[in-house]
Design an enzyme around this catalytic site. Sequence first.
Site, PDB file in Angstrom:
ATOM      1  CG  ASP A  48      51.521  12.601 -27.128  1.00 39.89           C
ATOM      2  OD1 ASP A  48      50.949  11.779 -27.866  1.00 39.89           O
ATOM      3  OD2 ASP A  48      52.666  12.421 -26.691  1.00 39.89           O
ATOM      4  CG  ASP A  49      48.262   9.593 -27.625  1.00 42.69           C
ATOM      5  OD1 ASP A  49      48.764   9.754 -28.744  1.00 42.69           O
ATOM      6  OD2 ASP A  49      48.626   8.695 -26.845  1.00 42.69           O
ATOM      7  CB  CYS A  88      54.517   9.417 -30.681  1.00 42.01           C
ATOM      8  SG  CYS A  88      53.241   9.070 -29.466  1.00 42.01           S
ATOM      9  CG  HIS A 142      58.641  10.438 -29.357  1.00 40.55           C
ATOM     10  ND1 HIS A 142      57.441   9.879 -29.012  1.00 40.55           N
ATOM     11  CD2 HIS A 142      59.527   9.418 -29.329  1.00 40.55           C
ATOM     12  CE1 HIS A 142      57.586   8.590 -28.762  1.00 40.55           C
ATOM     13  NE2 HIS A 142      58.857   8.282 -28.947  1.00 40.55           N
ATOM     14  CG  ASP A 287      50.443  12.947 -31.296  1.00 40.10           C
ATOM     15  OD1 ASP A 287      49.278  12.920 -30.856  1.00 40.10           O
ATOM     16  OD2 ASP A 287      51.351  12.253 -30.814  1.00 40.10           O
ATOM     17  CG  ASN A 288      48.392  10.070 -32.529  1.00 44.26           C
ATOM     18  OD1 ASN A 288      49.628  10.074 -32.576  1.00 44.26           O
ATOM     19  ND2 ASN A 288      47.734   9.797 -31.414  1.00 44.26           N
TER      20      ASN A 288
END
Length: 469
Positions: A48-49, A88, A142, A287-288
Site C-alpha cells: 500500500d503506497d 486505494c 478496501h 497499489d500505487n
Amino acid sequence: MKTKQSLLKLLLCLVLVIISCKPSNKKDNTKSTAKKDKKPNIVIVFLDDSGFADFSPFAKSDVPTPNVQKLANEGTIFTNFHVPQAICSASRSALLTGCYPGRTKVFGAHGPNARGLETTFPTMGEVFKEAGYKTAIFGKWHCGDQPETRPHARGFDESCGLMYSNDMWKHHPEAPEYWGQFPIKFWKNGEVIIEDVGFDEQKNLTKWYTEHAVDFINRNNKNPFLLYVPHSMPHVPIFTSKAFEGKSGKGVYGDVIMELDWSVGQITKALKKNGLEENTIVIFTSDNGPWIAYGNHAGKTPFREAKATSFEGGTRSACIIKYPKKLKANNKSDKLFVSIDLLPTLCSLTEVHLPKRDIDGKNVWGLISGKPEAKNPHEYYAFSTGKHFESVMSGDGKWKLHLDHNYRTLVEPGNDGAAGKYKNLEMPLSLFNMEQDAYETTNVIEENPEISNILETFAKAHKLKFYND
C-alpha cells in the site's frame, strides 16, 4: 469329463488370484501424477503506497531487502507495470475484477461503511473459488464495508484484516474528530475480533497478515489456492512489530520496508517448505506510488509526481513475477501492462473460466513471458484520478497523452507522520514520448499531431463509454 473341466476351471481361478496378488515392480505414479496435474497456486503480495524505488531490485537502497531481491533473482522484474488509478479502493477493485474504475464506478478511497464494489462485478476470489481453489485474503480489503461487500462474502474462504485504510481512525493527523466517529476494526473470517484498533495492534498488522498467510499455505499444500496479501503498510501511519523497531537504522519507514521484506521471505519459504515453489505464481507489487506528502514516512519514486495523480509516479508500480515452470529467472522486462490484465492472464494460465460479464483486462502472458512476437492486445490504456479521466497510453507503451486536467503537486513535505502541503496546478493537453521521456518532462504534441489525434480518438471513445453519465 465334467470333473476334469471343473478342476481345470478351479486351477485357472487360482492362477489368476496368485497373479493379481503378486507385488508389482512398477512404480506407483499416482502421487506424482496428482502433483503434476494440480493447478498452479497464486500468491499476490500487494503493498500500500510503496514507492517504485523502495526495494533494491528497482533502485539502490540503504535499506536491505534480501527477500525481495531473491524473488527478483528467481523471477522477472517488470519496470513498466501500472495501475489504472493511483488511489486505494479504485486500484484494488481494478486488480480484483479486471475492470477499469470507470466501469465499476469505484473511485478514490472509500471510508467506513461504504458500499464499495458492487456484487455484480465478480472478484478474483469468486472466480477462483468457483473453479475449486481455496481462497484467502489477509490484509487491507478496501473494496466495501457492508455485509455483502466484505471479503468473506466476495469469494474468500478465509480472511483477516482491516476493511479500509489504517489512517481512518481517531488519531488521524488532520481530521481526528471526523474519523474518530468510526473505530477501526480488525476482522477475521467475517467477525470482528478487535473492536478498536490502537497503536499496539497497528504495530502487529504486518506480522499478523504474514502469520496467517504462512499458516494458510501450510494447511492447503494439497489444494490449489489463491492467496491475496494486501498489506496495510507502508501506508501512513506506519508501524512495525517490536522485532523490527530501529532495525534499519534509517528511521521508521526503513524499518517498515524491512518487515515487509521479511514477510515476503516468510511466504516464499513456506511455499518451498511445502514443495509448492515450482507450481506457484508469485506476484509482488503495490497499489500505487508513494504518498509523498508524508515526507520521511513515505517512499520514493524517480518518476513525475506520486499517489493520486495520473503521472508515472502515481500509476507505475514496481512489479516482480515468479513462476519457475514458465517464466525466466533473473530477467527484466520493460513491456507495458496494467493490473486489469492480471485476472484474465491468471485465468488463462490456470485454465479457469473468466467471469461471464465484460471485463477490460486482457491476457498478456505473451508479453510477461517474453515471447519475441508478442504484442500488447490493447490499443490503449486509460488512467484516472478519482472520478476524473485524465490520460491514455498507447498499448505499446510508447506514447502517453494527458488530457486537460488539474493535479496536485507537493509544495512542502511533512515530517514524522504529519502531512505536508500541496498546491493545485493545471495540466494542458500534452503528449509524451515515453520511450525517450519516461519522466514526462517534454510535451511533444506539436511535433506529433497524428499520434495525438489517434490517442485523442481513443480518449473520446473511452470517455463516452465510461464517463457519459
